[in-house]
Design a protein around this motif. Structure first.
Motif, PDB file in Angstrom:
ATOM      1  N   THR A  24      16.206 -46.144   3.551  1.00  0.00           N
ATOM      2  CA  THR A  24      17.502 -46.771   3.794  1.00  0.00           C
ATOM      3  C   THR A  24      17.713 -46.925   5.306  1.00  0.00           C
ATOM      4  O   THR A  24      17.105 -46.205   6.094  1.00  0.00           O
ATOM      5  N   TRP A  25      18.617 -47.847   5.684  1.00  0.00           N
ATOM      6  CA  TRP A  25      18.894 -48.023   7.109  1.00  0.00           C
ATOM      7  C   TRP A  25      19.469 -46.740   7.687  1.00  0.00           C
ATOM      8  O   TRP A  25      19.254 -46.401   8.846  1.00  0.00           O
ATOM      9  N   LYS A  63      16.627 -44.426   8.439  1.00  0.00           N
ATOM     10  CA  LYS A  63      15.912 -44.939   9.604  1.00  0.00           C
ATOM     11  C   LYS A  63      16.713 -44.668  10.879  1.00  0.00           C
ATOM     12  O   LYS A  63      16.163 -44.255  11.893  1.00  0.00           O
ATOM     13  N   PHE A  64      18.039 -44.897  10.790  1.00  0.00           N
ATOM     14  CA  PHE A  64      18.868 -44.714  11.978  1.00  0.00           C
ATOM     15  C   PHE A  64      18.926 -43.237  12.395  1.00  0.00           C
ATOM     16  O   PHE A  64      18.758 -42.905  13.564  1.00  0.00           O
TER      17      PHE A  64
END
Ligand code: UDP
Ligand code: MG
Length: 324
Positions: A138-139, A142-143
């Motif tokens: 998921t973003w 990743k973030f």
């Protein structure tokens, strides 16, 4: 410390794989490894599985695998101690000249290992996998991962490579150096960076998890980051001192104002600033005490000298014949 890139041949490789509730991944892991390992040119290969107190069928699957294949060694913990203790145990039991640390879900592809061996044979002591992309995550994951590595590098340890997990090849010298570090809070990727030696990145694309769920939900990731920061750096506590100095300076300015207000007979006013100041000081004190408490807690854990993990059982560990 090795200074030059010496050519050498890797003849004995260990793979260390921590396992926690991976019953869905183990059959795939086994078939993939059985197909892949014979393609390596090393004379001897051993696989060290560390069952970190799994509560599903992982333990039985691993035991069967170790009974079928003499080159598979198994260490079974008495309960779940965590990913970093499991990898530490793997390092302890591995006998290879070089050791590759791998996750059981094969998110880190086996096809990267020959490139790591190549770097070892070119004289590097650590060839760490560096993620240039992450697939299927998921973003948010990743973030947070992106932020974690940058925060760690800027504030905690400048030589910590970015976007690098535990997937890496380490030489015997590096593994022994890390094993000699006695701390019970083990942030292994920081420890691998700290020991030095010749290190190089091997870029790769991280695959998505095929089976089962991540064992690192957000709450566990936060704990991991907090442990990493407070076990590796006194920076947060230094920041508190800095914050304390800033608050003291503001307090001094407010004192000057209080004297001025008293001199010019304005003492009834100022209730708001007084309340603000009390709240600010109260909050800062509690924050500072809490943070100091965290470090005292860490010291407490360290001075107890408890083992990092407890082994309930091992399979094939004393077996000398350990090649694929
Ligand atoms: N793992 C472990 N103990 C734990 C949590 C995880 O041994 O308490 C193992 C897990 O089985 C896997 C590796 O550590 O082999 C990495 O975990 P995961 O793939 O869930 O992490 P992610 O890739 O999602 O960050
Ligand atoms: Mg994973």
């Amino acid at each position: 410390m090795q200074q030059n890139c010496l050519k050498r041949k890797l003849s004995f490789l260990s793979l260390v794989i921590p396992i926690y509730n991976e019953e869905a991944s183990i059959p795939y892991l086994r078939t993939q490894l059985e197909a892949f390992l014979p393609s390596l040119s090393c004379e001897r290969i051993e696989v060290v599985l560390v069952d970190d107190g799994s509560t599903d069928a992982s333990r039985e699957l691993c035991e069967k695998w170790a009974k079928d294949s003499h080159y598979v060694k198994l260490v079974i913990f008495s309960r779940n101690f965590g990913h970093q203790p499991a990898v530490s145990a793997g390092l302890q039991y591995a006998r290879g000249e070089a050791i590759v640390i791998l996750d059981a879900d094969l998110q880190d592809p086996l096809s990267v290992i020959p490139a790591m061996i190549e770097q070892y044979e070119a004289g590097y002591d650590v060839a760490y996998g560096q993620r240039i992309a992450r697939q299927g995550e998921t973003w948010f994951k990743k973030f947070t991962a992106w932020a974690f590595y940058r925060l760690m590098q800027k504030c905690v340890y400048k030589d910590l490579p970015k976007d690098t997990g535990d997937f890496r090849l380490v030489s015997r010298a590096v593994a022994d150096s890390v094993k000699s570090m006695p701390e019970s809070h083990r942030f292994l990727r920081g420890m691998f960076a700290w020991v030095g030696f010749k290190q190089i990145a091997v870029p790769y694309v991280r695959d998505e998890r095929r089976f089962g769920d991540t064992k690192y939900p957000f709450s566990k990731m936060l704990c991991f980051a907090w442990q990493a920061i407070t076990s590796f750096s006194a920076l947060p506590i230094r920041l508190v001192s800095l914050w304390g100095a800033l608050v003291a300076l503001i307090g001094f300015v407010i004192c000057l104002y209080a004297v001025y207000a008293w001199a010019f007979d304005e003492t009834v006013r100022g209730w708001t600033s007084l309340m603000g100041l009390i709240a600010l000081l109260g909050g800062s004190c509690i924050l500072a005490i809490g943070l100091v408490g965290e470090y005292i807690g860490n010291i407490f854990e360290e001075v107890k000298h408890r083992p990092v993990y407890i082994v309930a059982k091992t399979v094939n560990i004393d077996q000398e014949k350990s090649s694929v």
